[in-house]
Design a protein around this motif. Structure first.
Motif: not given
Length: 578
Positions: A561-578
């Motif tokens: 709950a306190r973790g924040g959003a930084d880690l969620l956006y550390a990988v570009p969407a394209e990299a997740l898709a790849g």
């Protein structure tokens, strides 16, 4: 075999909803203890006797669209007629339009029993109660007089039409239109044109008419969600004297092929194919979303209720199977004879978890309903607290329904993965509940944005303060409530919107467990004091499991709950898709 959970329901109504206190008001005076008990016992017997036997055939045969008409398996029409004739649909509806005017909490009990008996069938009255609420709060006097009496009786059913192929949760993107009619018999009304998808019980022949509440845009509507209006669009036109006229220009063009709830016709609805679909404006132009949220709020509570329903049904089935299925000796026992699997520790763990989670969700349900009822009586603080509780109930309650149904499959073992035992149906049926009426992510977002700031944060803060004040001897529950309070303050004062949303789902679960644990503790105290003797053996144990297993698990969500959003956006969407 379904058995109504009457004793636990009555305990939750008494302790969590405070039904006796509600009956002390003039408005709810009829909800005296004897009446409440008669209602709970009566609807339980009705649901078990008439709706439960249709659950399996509904799943196997499902709703069908044939020659333009939606049909249900044999038995559904008669079961629905009996439901209407016995007056169950009118329980919590306003007395001035033919309802019984009883507390919302008792209306929730009617739906709990019906949904436990037949999850898919129960969606029919569930949507109708929400439509009644929207018309009652936002309709004109003429609309109320015309539509409410027969909707309240159940003779007519109701739906909500929001979603379109290109507009899911983003209602601002909807394209359905409403053009004023300036002459002829429908002058003053509107021609509706558009397509809606995922319309629950959008068409059927169990009720004499289906009253659709449809979101659409007027010609001068501003863009986005501020340009949406609400219209009442009946399947059959309704004359001024309440009699039915001809068929309106609307139809179900297909039924969705779904994972579960097969007996609930989920329709693709087409309005105005011939240019003659007529509806009436409900409320002010461009204010339809506000009016529809009245119905959606009602539905979100009742969807949270569905978590209780499927949890109860899955638990009963799992316990029955575990008592019958004989396999292996008890570990460590000198007797090497095979025993029913309910004697094995891990099966006991699963069953006790199922029961504790279901009872916890029920406690949260009736506490929420009681706050709604107090809001109806004019208690502003209770109304605000109810608003905070709704996303917790909808999100956590439905997550619990899925978890308990999944555990039910696990208890059945390989037999749970085949259809004959019915355990798989519970799991399939349950999975929709975290999705519809606003996904659970949307509920969590609502809690950490709009509800977090309600009364400048005081509404949520006071809730956690009350839990801490009442639960001093329960260290884990006190710690959880204090932690929720701290996270809420951080989200409100220091966190970015991304950080809040990133932690919204774990925070919502933590908050819901805190409230449910508090209400279960209150139940245990009541049972210890002599309430509900039938639960004297089981309730202390289920409460103990919840406080010693479920509450510490919820505390473990604090880092997320306190973790924040930084880690969620550390990988570009394209990299997740790849």
């Amino acid at each position: 075999m379904y058995r109504p959970a009457t004793a636990d329901q009555l305990l939750a109504l008494k302790v969590c909803a405070g039904i006796e206190e509600l009956a002390g008001s003039e408005r709810f005076a009829a909800a005296e203890p004897e009446m409440a008990e008669a209602i709970v016992e009566g609807i339980g017997q009705f649901a078990a006797g008439e709706w439960a036997p249709l659950n399996r055939v509904g799943d196997l045969e499902g709703a069908k669209l044939q020659n333009g008409n939606v049909t249900l398996p044999d038995g559904f029409a008669q079961a629905y007629r009996n439901y209407v004739e016995q007056g169950w649909n009118s329980m919590a509806a306003p007395a001035e339009h033919g309802g019984q005017g009883l507390p919302f909490a008792l209306g929730c009990n009617v739906l709990e029993n019906l949904g436990t008996a037949n999850f898919a069938f129960n969606l029919l009255p569930m949507l109708t109660t929400g439509a009644i609420d929207a018309i009652e709060q936002h309709g004109s006097a003429a609309q109320k007089a015309l539509y409410l009496p027969k909707m309240i009786s159940g003779e007519w059913s109701g739906t909500m039409n929001l979603t379109e192929p290109q507009a899911g949760s983003d209602l601002g993107a909807l394209r359905t239109t409403a053009v004023p009619v300036t002459e002829g018999e429908h002058a003053g009304k509107y021609r509706i044109a558009g397509t809606k998808i995922f319309i629950t019980w959008g068409d059927h022949e169990l009720a004499a008419n289906v009253i659709h509440l449809v979101l659409a845009r007027l010609p001068d509507a501003p863009k986005g969600s501020r340009g949406i209006s609400l219209f009442v669009v009946p399947k059959y036109h309704v004359h001024a004297d309440g009699t039915l006229g001809g068929r309106n220009d609307l139809r179900a063009v297909s039924l969705e092929h779904k994972l579960g709830i097969h007996a609930s016709p989920t329709c693709v609805m087409s309005f105005g194919d011939g240019g003659e679909c007529v509806g009436e404006l409900v409320g002010a132009p461009h204010r339809g979303l506000m009016a529809m949220f009245t119905m959606m709020n009602n539905a979100r509570i009742n969807v949270g209720n569905q978590g209780v329903q499927i949890g109860e049904r899955a638990t009963q089935a799992a316990v029955a199977y575990a008592m019958e299925r004989v396999q292996s000796a008890r570990a460590g026992s000198p007797d090497k004879s095979a025993v029913p699997i309910i004697e094995h520790p891990d099966v006991r763990r699963m069953l006790l978890r199922m029961k504790a989670l279901t009872e916890g969700a029920r406690a949260l349900l009736y506490y929420t309903a009681g706050q709604v009822d107090r809001g109806t009586l004019g208690d502003a603080a209770a109304a605000a607290r109810g608003e905070c509780l709704v996303p917790m109930l909808k999100a956590w309650g439905t997550d619990i329904g899925v978890e308990v149904a999944s555990l039910g499959v696990q208890v059945h073992g390989g037999m749970g993965f085949v259809e004959e035992t019915g355990a798989a149906q519970h799991y399939r049926d349950a999975r929709i509940a975290p999705i519809y009426e606003g996904t659970n992510g949307i509920q969590a977002a609502d809690l950490v944005t709009r509800k977090l700031g309600l009364e400048n944060g005081a509404a949520l803060d006071a809730l956690f303060a009350d839990i801490v004040r009442d639960c001093g001897e329960e260290a884990a529950l006190t710690e959880l409530s204090d932690t929720c309070r701290e996270i809420a303050r951080w989200m409100r004062e220091d966190a970015s919107i991304d950080d809040r949303l990133a932690g919204s789902v774990p925070f919502t679960s933590m908050a819901a467990v805190a409230v449910a644990g508090w209400q279960m503790l209150r139940q245990a105290r009541a049972v210890e004091a002599g309430a509900a003797p039938a639960l004297a053996v089981t309730k202390p144990v289920t409460v103990g499991y919840f406080l010693r297993r479920v509450v510490p698990e919820a505390l473990g969500l604090a880092a997320s709950a306190r973790g924040g959003a930084d880690l969620l956006y550390a990988v570009p969407a394209e990299a997740l898709a790849g």
